[in-house]
Write an enzyme that holds these catalytic residues in place. Structure first.
Site, PDB file in Angstrom:
ATOM      1  N   ASN A   1      -0.275   4.366  -0.323  1.00 59.52           N
ATOM      2  CA  ASN A   1      -0.939   5.930   0.221  1.00 59.52           C
ATOM      3  C   ASN A   1      -1.690   5.792   1.452  1.00 59.52           C
ATOM      4  O   ASN A   1      -2.403   6.607   1.784  1.00 59.52           O
ATOM      5  CB  ASN A   1      -1.978   6.397  -0.818  1.00 59.52           C
TER       6      ASN A   1
ATOM      7  N   ASP B   1       0.739  -1.069   0.046  1.00 60.35           N
ATOM      8  CA  ASP B   1       0.004  -0.066  -0.068  1.00 60.35           C
ATOM      9  C   ASP B   1       0.893   1.106  -0.023  1.00 60.35           C
ATOM     10  O   ASP B   1       1.800   1.432   0.901  1.00 60.35           O
ATOM     11  CB  ASP B   1      -1.101   0.008   1.151  1.00 60.35           C
TER      12      ASP B   1
ATOM     13  N   ASP C   1      -8.453 -16.503 -16.636  1.00 62.32           N
ATOM     14  CA  ASP C   1      -8.804 -16.863 -15.754  1.00 62.32           C
ATOM     15  C   ASP C   1     -10.103 -17.898 -16.062  1.00 62.32           C
ATOM     16  O   ASP C   1     -10.668 -17.610 -17.036  1.00 62.32           O
ATOM     17  CB  ASP C   1      -9.737 -15.800 -14.786  1.00 62.32           C
TER      18      ASP C   1
ATOM     19  N   HIS D   1      -3.191 -17.267  -5.670  1.00 65.35           N
ATOM     20  CA  HIS D   1      -4.214 -16.518  -4.716  1.00 65.35           C
ATOM     21  C   HIS D   1      -5.367 -17.455  -4.454  1.00 65.35           C
ATOM     22  O   HIS D   1      -6.097 -16.952  -3.460  1.00 65.35           O
ATOM     23  CB  HIS D   1      -4.767 -15.279  -5.592  1.00 65.35           C
ATOM     24  N   ASP D   2      -5.718 -18.640  -4.867  1.00 60.02           N
ATOM     25  CA  ASP D   2      -6.572 -19.411  -4.415  1.00 60.02           C
ATOM     26  C   ASP D   2      -6.402 -20.485  -3.625  1.00 60.02           C
ATOM     27  O   ASP D   2      -7.143 -21.476  -3.438  1.00 60.02           O
ATOM     28  CB  ASP D   2      -7.538 -19.840  -5.846  1.00 60.02           C
TER      29      ASP D   2
ATOM     30  N   ASP E   1      -4.253 -10.353 -15.514  1.00 61.76           N
ATOM     31  CA  ASP E   1      -5.339 -11.376 -15.347  1.00 61.76           C
ATOM     32  C   ASP E   1      -6.460 -11.001 -16.409  1.00 61.76           C
ATOM     33  O   ASP E   1      -7.026  -9.948 -16.229  1.00 61.76           O
ATOM     34  CB  ASP E   1      -5.802 -11.374 -13.876  1.00 61.76           C
TER      35      ASP E   1
ATOM     36  N   ASP F   1      -1.800  -1.252  -3.974  1.00 62.65           N
ATOM     37  CA  ASP F   1      -2.117  -0.367  -5.276  1.00 62.65           C
ATOM     38  C   ASP F   1      -0.899  -0.755  -6.133  1.00 62.65           C
ATOM     39  O   ASP F   1       0.189  -1.209  -5.837  1.00 62.65           O
ATOM     40  CB  ASP F   1      -2.530   0.795  -5.150  1.00 62.65           C
TER      41      ASP F   1
ATOM     42  N   GLU G   1      -5.732 -20.681 -16.809  1.00 62.28           N
ATOM     43  CA  GLU G   1      -6.085 -21.591 -15.627  1.00 62.28           C
ATOM     44  C   GLU G   1      -7.074 -22.682 -16.090  1.00 62.28           C
ATOM     45  O   GLU G   1      -8.070 -22.384 -16.404  1.00 62.28           O
ATOM     46  CB  GLU G   1      -6.796 -20.365 -14.642  1.00 62.28           C
TER      47      GLU G   1
ATOM     48  N   ASP H   1      -4.248   3.727   2.680  1.00 63.85           N
ATOM     49  CA  ASP H   1      -5.618   3.664   2.752  1.00 63.85           C
ATOM     50  C   ASP H   1      -6.027   1.973   3.131  1.00 63.85           C
ATOM     51  O   ASP H   1      -7.067   1.456   3.312  1.00 63.85           O
ATOM     52  CB  ASP H   1      -6.370   3.711   1.566  1.00 63.85           C
TER      53      ASP H   1
END
Length: 599
Positions: A71, A69, A248, A378-379, A146, A77, A305, A73
């Site tokens: 910034n 991150d 994907d 990520h899965d 992706d 990003d 994928e 928040d």
């Protein structure tokens, strides 16, 4: 020198055989006293001119929301990715795969695209994306995006038009169906995340199909206008400077001509949509058209994928006659999960099972094609927990898995945090989890009658949040990921498991990954050489030889928490290149030790 002498002898032998009209198997350093099968000889090397940039160097998947991150928040990003490019360069990374950063309502963390031509404001701006592309290029790193085109967001303008009425020009851009004869849902198909794949739309008086969430309606690839719209999206990003795509959920894009009920596979009376739609006949026709319109005669990299594609089917998907440069094939990561709908039912597996999964893919692409090598994404849960569940030493386990990742034949895909040995989380309540798939699976097994303890054990093992906790950069608050409040809780072990702590520590997972990346570049057989599995029946050691005309590299990895031994004839005429313990004893491997030998 020995490498060159052996290559010269091999070349002379082959030449002599060719002149005499005979064939020959070259058997160097074979020993009949071992169970090593060395009679396949030296396979013809890949033509050096044919080696592509996506084969040369490791790829690195960035789950942008959790990476860095910039910034404050609490959300990762694009500028955060740019900030950390030098870290990736130190790993020898040549390609970055970005998870979706398109405009999205985030029902499934960006895998529900509202606008393919815009960057979501939570990740930055188009200018930030262009800057990232430029900064990556200056470091010799390519960017692939992706491509989520099995479905869109329900907030995508395409879907808004399609659902507005049956006479709309985009009426047929999605998959619509009238109710069944009894007035109910068209079929008994269960979605990937649970529940029915059908949702009622009042405007049209029909159901629409969604393989995943109801907020993710499936596109109708049977409509040529839809396919052309996909090609237009791809070409827009290629013109921006993107070097390729990870496609994907590609195995679901082709639907059957007739929708029919399936045999129920669980107590809810439903059947998984995967069994009913994955790899429907004709899907490769669509994908050959995709290749023709997007990648033909361009230096663009594609990886699909392809859950459900078996190793035996790989030649249809990759290689000269295939549709992609490579695919993600999931037999090894699904090794303990016989039923994707029920996380509480798992199966036992042995090292020989894992070795067979990986070796089958290697063999299927030996003559033509290329593999992905991966243990995380990520899965998936973290590989240390998944593939070395009995380990009490995550550092050595991380090194063992990293060795396989960076020395098997194919392009290694490192997932963020894998290079520092990040592990699963074990939060106490389902309320602690953000992932919609996790919550839905928990509810499914809870309703099926499993206890709270059984349900949470399954969540701890399989939740996608395991891979999505923020990247651990330092021991500062929130692991140096953000100066604000992170969107997802940081894992508890960030104090000792972080980039800053492992940087230049010779015993760390991170430094071992860097050493492996250097070895992979120095020993070209690890890139373009053949793969030959050794000790196939050994339940502790994963062993294989990588070989080309210039030399050989032998990899031995103890995948158990006990000491292991092997016949020293394996290493005759070879020298030790590296050991994950920092020093080896020939013929003996300590728990989770990895050693590399070469000539």
């Amino acid at each position: 020198m020995k490498r060159k002498i052996i290559a010269l002898i091999a070349a002379m032998t082959v030449a002599a055989a060719a002149l005499s009209g005979c064939s020959v198997n070259i058997n160097i350093n074979a020993d009949a006293s071992t169970d090593v099968d060395m009679d396949t000889g030296i396979q013809e090397d890949m033509d050096k001119e044919e080696i592509k940039w996506w084969q040369e160097a490791p790829a690195y998947e960035i789950y942008v929301k959790s990476f860095k991150d910039s910034n404050g928040d609490g959300i990762g990003d694009l500028n955060g990715v740019t900030e950390k490019l030098d870290h990736l360069k130190s790993l020898g990374v040549g390609t970055i795969w970005l998870t979706p950063v398109y405009s999205s309502p985030q029902a499934d963390n960006g895998y529900d695209v509202a606008d393919y031509y815009d960057i979501d404001k939570m990740y930055g701006t188009m200018e930030d994306m262009e800057r990232l592309l430029q900064e990556a290029e200056s470091r010799g790193i390519r960017i692939i995006m992706d491509l989520v085109v099995n479905h869109t967001s329900e907030e995508n303008e395409w879907f808004k038009e399609s659902k507005s009425g049956r006479d709309n020009p985009k009426s047929d851009w999605y998959i619509w169906s009238d109710p069944a004869e009894d007035g109910g849902e068209p079929t008994n198909w269960r979605g990937i995340f649970g529940g029915s794949v059908w949702t009622w739309c009042e405007e049209r008086g029909q159901y629409y199909l969604h393989t995943f969430l109801k907020e993710q309606p499936d596109l109708n690839w049977a409509n040529p206008e839809v396919r052309q719209a996909v090609y237009d999206v791809c070409n827009f990003w290629i013109d921006k400077g993107v070097d390729g795509f990870r496609i994907d959920a590609v195995t679901y894009i082709k639907k059957p001509e007739v929708f029919e009920n399936g045999e129920p596979d669980a107590s809810d009376g439903m059947v998984g949509v995967h069994a009913m739609t994955a790899n429907t006949e004709g899907i490769l026709d669509y994908l050959h058209e995709f290749k023709e319109n997007v990648t033909k005669d361009r230096d663009i990299f594609t990886v699909g994928e392809a859950n459900g594609v078996a190793a035996s089917e790989l030649p249809k998907w990759v290689g000269k006659e295939g549709v992609f440069d490579m695919i993600f094939e999931f037999s090894h990561v699904n090794i303990d999960l016989p039923d994707e709908a029920n996380w509480c039912e798992t199966r036992e597996w042995k090292l020989t099972d894992l070795k067979k999964c990986l070796s089958d893919s290697q063999e299927a692409t030996r003559e033509d094609g290329w593999c992905t090598v991966f243990f995380e994404n990520h899965d998936q849960g973290r590989s240390i927990n998944h593939f070395t569940p009995g380990s009490k030493d995550p550092v050595m386990s991380g090194k063992a898995l990293g060795t396989l990742l960076l020395t098997l034949r194919g392009t290694p895909f490192i997932y963020q945090g894998e290079e520092i040995g990040m592990t699963n989380v074990s939060w106490p309540s389902i309320k602690d989890y953000e992932d919609v798939s996790t919550v839905n699976h928990y509810n499914f097994v809870k309703e099926a009658g499993y206890s709270e303890e059984e349900c949470m054990n399954a969540v701890h093992r399989f939740s996608r949040d395991n891979a999505r906790t923020p990247m651990q950069w330092s021991d500062e608050t929130n692991a140096g990921f953000t100066t604000g409040t992170p969107w997802l809780t940081v894992a508890d072990n960030y104090g000792e498991c972080n980039v800053e702590a492992e940087d230049y520590d010779p015993d760390s997972v991170l430094e071992w990954y860097r050493e492996l990346a250097d070895i992979r570049q120095e020993r070209r057989e690890l890139i373009d050489g053949s793969y030959q599995e050794l000790l196939k029946d050994d339940e502790q050691i994963f062993a294989y030889m990588r070989e080309n005309s210039e030399g050989r590299t032998l990899v031995l990895v103890n995948m158990s928490d006990k000491e292991a031994t092997y016949d020293t004839s394996l290493t005759e005429e070879l020298f030790n290149v590296a050991s994950s313990y920092g020093g080896e004893e020939e013929g003996h491997l300590r728990p989770y030790e990895a050693v590399i030998y070469g000539d």
